[in-house]
Design a protein around this motif. Structure first.
Motif, PDB file in Angstrom:
ATOM      1  N   GLU A 304      -6.853  20.664  10.647  1.00  0.00           N
ATOM      2  CA  GLU A 304      -6.283  21.997  10.392  1.00  0.00           C
ATOM      3  C   GLU A 304      -7.310  22.914   9.745  1.00  0.00           C
ATOM      4  N   SER A 305      -8.086  22.396   8.804  1.00  0.00           N
ATOM      5  CA  SER A 305      -9.096  23.212   8.144  1.00  0.00           C
ATOM      6  C   SER A 305     -10.154  23.667   9.145  1.00  0.00           C
ATOM      7  N   GLY A 306     -10.526  22.767  10.036  1.00  0.00           N
ATOM      8  CA  GLY A 306     -11.511  23.144  11.053  1.00  0.00           C
ATOM      9  C   GLY A 306     -10.986  24.201  11.994  1.00  0.00           C
ATOM     10  N   LEU A 307      -9.722  24.074  12.414  1.00  0.00           N
ATOM     11  CA  LEU A 307      -9.140  25.081  13.314  1.00  0.00           C
ATOM     12  C   LEU A 307      -9.041  26.435  12.620  1.00  0.00           C
ATOM     13  N   SER A 308      -8.607  26.434  11.365  1.00  0.00           N
ATOM     14  CA  SER A 308      -8.512  27.701  10.624  1.00  0.00           C
ATOM     15  C   SER A 308      -9.891  28.286  10.375  1.00  0.00           C
ATOM     16  N   PHE A 309     -10.873  27.427  10.151  1.00  0.00           N
ATOM     17  CA  PHE A 309     -12.246  27.904   9.954  1.00  0.00           C
ATOM     18  C   PHE A 309     -12.757  28.595  11.210  1.00  0.00           C
ATOM     19  N   LEU A 310     -12.349  28.093  12.379  1.00  0.00           N
ATOM     20  CA  LEU A 310     -12.779  28.694  13.647  1.00  0.00           C
ATOM     21  C   LEU A 310     -11.945  29.913  14.031  1.00  0.00           C
ATOM     22  N   GLY A 311     -10.872  30.188  13.271  1.00  0.00           N
ATOM     23  CA  GLY A 311     -10.058  31.362  13.537  1.00  0.00           C
ATOM     24  C   GLY A 311      -8.907  31.126  14.489  1.00  0.00           C
ATOM     25  N   ILE A 312      -8.592  29.869  14.817  1.00  0.00           N
ATOM     26  CA  ILE A 312      -7.472  29.589  15.716  1.00  0.00           C
ATOM     27  C   ILE A 312      -6.381  28.810  14.990  1.00  0.00           C
ATOM     28  N   GLY A 313      -6.438  28.828  13.660  1.00  0.00           N
ATOM     29  CA  GLY A 313      -5.414  28.172  12.858  1.00  0.00           C
ATOM     30  C   GLY A 313      -4.614  29.210  12.100  1.00  0.00           C
ATOM     31  N   ALA A 314      -4.525  29.051  10.791  1.00  0.00           N
ATOM     32  CA  ALA A 314      -3.820  30.018   9.946  1.00  0.00           C
ATOM     33  C   ALA A 314      -4.645  31.299   9.825  1.00  0.00           C
ATOM     34  N   VAL A 315      -4.043  32.423  10.157  1.00  0.00           N
ATOM     35  CA  VAL A 315      -4.721  33.721  10.089  1.00  0.00           C
ATOM     36  C   VAL A 315      -3.902  34.655   9.214  1.00  0.00           C
ATOM     37  N   GLU A 316      -4.489  35.808   8.889  1.00  0.00           N
ATOM     38  CA  GLU A 316      -3.814  36.787   8.046  1.00  0.00           C
ATOM     39  C   GLU A 316      -2.457  37.149   8.629  1.00  0.00           C
ATOM     40  N   PRO A 317      -1.446  37.340   7.792  1.00  0.00           N
ATOM     41  CA  PRO A 317      -1.498  37.411   6.320  1.00  0.00           C
ATOM     42  C   PRO A 317      -1.375  36.062   5.629  1.00  0.00           C
ATOM     43  N   TYR A 318      -1.373  34.972   6.397  1.00  0.00           N
ATOM     44  CA  TYR A 318      -1.263  33.641   5.812  1.00  0.00           C
ATOM     45  C   TYR A 318      -2.659  33.092   5.533  1.00  0.00           C
ATOM     46  N   ALA A 319      -2.704  31.967   4.863  1.00  0.00           N
ATOM     47  CA  ALA A 319      -3.998  31.393   4.510  1.00  0.00           C
ATOM     48  C   ALA A 319      -3.881  29.881   4.404  1.00  0.00           C
ATOM     49  N   SER A 320      -4.974  29.227   4.704  1.00  0.00           N
ATOM     50  CA  SER A 320      -5.126  27.794   4.453  1.00  0.00           C
ATOM     51  C   SER A 320      -6.502  27.609   3.839  1.00  0.00           C
ATOM     52  N   TRP A 321      -6.782  26.415   3.374  1.00  0.00           N
ATOM     53  CA  TRP A 321      -8.086  26.184   2.764  1.00  0.00           C
ATOM     54  C   TRP A 321      -9.222  26.431   3.759  1.00  0.00           C
ATOM     55  N   GLY A 322      -8.972  26.110   5.016  1.00  0.00           N
ATOM     56  CA  GLY A 322     -10.001  26.336   6.025  1.00  0.00           C
ATOM     57  C   GLY A 322     -10.274  27.810   6.270  1.00  0.00           C
ATOM     58  N   SER A 323      -9.205  28.623   6.348  1.00  0.00           N
ATOM     59  CA  SER A 323      -9.403  30.056   6.567  1.00  0.00           C
ATOM     60  C   SER A 323     -10.054  30.717   5.361  1.00  0.00           C
ATOM     61  N   LEU A 324      -9.747  30.246   4.145  1.00  0.00           N
ATOM     62  CA  LEU A 324     -10.411  30.792   2.961  1.00  0.00           C
ATOM     63  C   LEU A 324     -11.890  30.430   2.953  1.00  0.00           C
ATOM     64  N   GLN A 338     -24.928  34.489  -4.654  1.00  0.00           N
ATOM     65  CA  GLN A 338     -24.329  35.629  -5.338  1.00  0.00           C
ATOM     66  C   GLN A 338     -22.852  35.429  -5.683  1.00  0.00           C
ATOM     67  N   ARG A 339     -22.107  34.744  -4.842  1.00  0.00           N
ATOM     68  CA  ARG A 339     -20.660  34.567  -5.069  1.00  0.00           C
ATOM     69  C   ARG A 339     -20.247  33.141  -4.722  1.00  0.00           C
ATOM     70  N   PRO A 340     -20.696  32.160  -5.467  1.00  0.00           N
ATOM     71  CA  PRO A 340     -20.387  30.754  -5.146  1.00  0.00           C
ATOM     72  C   PRO A 340     -18.920  30.395  -5.294  1.00  0.00           C
ATOM     73  N   TRP A 341     -18.126  31.242  -5.945  1.00  0.00           N
ATOM     74  CA  TRP A 341     -16.701  30.910  -6.125  1.00  0.00           C
ATOM     75  C   TRP A 341     -15.936  30.909  -4.808  1.00  0.00           C
ATOM     76  N   VAL A 342     -16.479  31.530  -3.752  1.00  0.00           N
ATOM     77  CA  VAL A 342     -15.771  31.508  -2.466  1.00  0.00           C
ATOM     78  C   VAL A 342     -15.801  30.116  -1.841  1.00  0.00           C
ATOM     79  N   LEU A 343     -16.617  29.207  -2.395  1.00  0.00           N
ATOM     80  CA  LEU A 343     -16.678  27.831  -1.895  1.00  0.00           C
ATOM     81  C   LEU A 343     -15.608  26.935  -2.532  1.00  0.00           C
ATOM     82  N   ILE A 344     -14.873  27.454  -3.503  1.00  0.00           N
ATOM     83  CA  ILE A 344     -13.892  26.629  -4.224  1.00  0.00           C
ATOM     84  C   ILE A 344     -12.857  25.991  -3.301  1.00  0.00           C
ATOM     85  N   PRO A 345     -12.303  26.694  -2.283  1.00  0.00           N
ATOM     86  CA  PRO A 345     -11.356  26.014  -1.381  1.00  0.00           C
ATOM     87  C   PRO A 345     -11.949  24.784  -0.706  1.00  0.00           C
ATOM     88  N   GLY A 346     -13.240  24.802  -0.459  1.00  0.00           N
ATOM     89  CA  GLY A 346     -13.877  23.622   0.127  1.00  0.00           C
ATOM     90  C   GLY A 346     -13.846  22.430  -0.796  1.00  0.00           C
TER      91      GLY A 346
END
Length: 373
Positions: A304-324, A338-346
């Motif tokens: 699921e995380s991989g699918l959302s990461f590729l944009g074919i899983g959870a999309v806006e306005p919803y979210a999953s760890w992969g889409s984040l 510069q902004r390492p906190w965006v890696l926190i969902p990983g």
């Protein structure tokens, strides 16, 4: 000189398999750690709306704060203890790099507990707007995990995303397990033509490439359909076609169980085929199925995380760890520097998968007589 005999713990030789496995599991510290962390993660997902200080997609259109840095919580003021607070931040353009930088101001925003905020639903149907903590000030928020590209609180989005990422793996595995157990039992019990048909069906299903199937399925659904519903349907279909491996293992194990005396006795007593398969044969696979479930769930979470990461899983306005996590990929190397906190969902993905592996290994060792301590 006589010495008192050292008292020994009485051993109950009549303990059942699961009582012994329970005692063995208690001795495995890493497995218990994994189980406790998973319980905390699922509780976090269950009460995500209450724990989140902000809404899932709440941001200001007039005061945009992209990639707001994490705001530290202060407990002292003027040399003494005070109510916890965060400082408000302003943006200043760096004339050397031409990048907006955040600077803390002297404005203090007190943190309150039990504040009213964005409405959410507990268990999916109970509406509430009570949050564990927050400032109650839409201009000065608490960013414990920082913000995303639109200035939305990343902690809140991570908590809401856990509801998708953690539940979808369990549902998909349950579907695949039920189908795999049933088909494996039928194949082993009836044999002959039925066995050949099921085995050939498994071979055909195994030849289907997963990624291309997902892309094809996603293109079939209308674009205005609820993206979460589409994601659940897609993963349900993937679970529906991924039962082959489990079915073959169940078949192989039950082929020998079918010849046991208690199965022959049940047949002689006139038990129905369904009762023999599901009441007498399949319970012998309980240990394997428990281990298989605990090790298969993280695979679907990663899928699921991989699918959302590729944009074919959870999309806006919803979210999953992969889409984040996809925002980190969009930011390139700056996401690290510069902004390492965006890696926190990983990190949540890694922690969840690791804990499932620890739990699965512990269950395997506890249920395996050869590895008991």
């Amino acid at each position: 000189m006589t010495t008192a005999a050292t008292p020994t713990k009485a051993i109950n030789k009549n303990q059942g398999q699961f009582a012994i496995a329970k005692e063995q599991f208690r001795k495995n510290a890493t497995a218990k750690f994994g189980g406790v962390v998973l319980i905390l993660l699922y509780l976090m997902a269950l009460f995500g709306g209450f724990l989140a200080p902000d809404g899932l997609s709440n941001y200001s259109t007039t005061n945009l704060t992209p990639f707001h840095p994490p705001t530290p919580i202060h407990f002292t003021s003027n040399g003494g203890l005070s109510r916890p607070y965060v400082n408000n931040y302003t943006q200043q353009l760096n004339m050397n790099t031409f990048v907006n930088e955040y600077k803390a101001t002297k404005e203090k925003c007190p943190i309150y507990f039990g504040v009213r905020g964005e409405t959410y639903k507990i268990l999916g149907f109970i509406p509430s707007n009570l949050h564990l903590f927050g400032t109650g000030n839409p201009v000065c928020k608490v960013y414990l995990f920082g913000g995303d590209a639109l200035g939305r609180d990343l902690l809140s989005r991570t908590l809401y995303a856990s509801q998708v990422s953690l539940t979808i793996g369990v549902l998909a595995v349950l579907i695949a397990t039920v189908i795999g157990m049933a088909m494996g039992a039928i194949s082993a019990y009836f044999g002959g033509v039925v066995d050949n048909l099921i085995q050939r069906l498994i071979e055909v299903i195994a030849s289907i490439p997963y990624l291309f199937l997902v892309i094809l399925l996603r293109s079939i659904f209308p674009s205005d359909l609820n993206p979460i519903l589409v994601l659940y349907v897609i993963l349900g279909i993937l679970a529906f076609i991924s039962w082959g491996g489990l079915a073959r293992v169940v078949r192989g194990q039950l082929l020998s169980v079918r010849e046991q005396d208690y199965v022959s006795a049940a047949t002689a007593l006139g038990s129905s085929n369904g009762r023999i398969m599901f009441r007498h044969m399949l319970p012998s696979m309980t240990s394997y199925l428990i281990i298989s479930l605990s090790l298969a769930i993280p695979g679907y979470i990663l899928l699921e995380s991989g699918l959302s990461f590729l944009g074919i899983g959870a999309v806006e306005p919803y979210a999953s760890w992969g889409s984040l996590l996809s925002q980190a990929q969009e930011g390139g190397f700056a996401s690290i520097t510069q902004r390492p906190w965006v890696l926190i969902p990983g990190y949540f993905i890694v922690a969840t998968v690791m804990c499932f592996q620890l739990l699965g290994d512990g269950l395997r060792d506890a249920l395996d007589p050869r590895k008991r301590q």
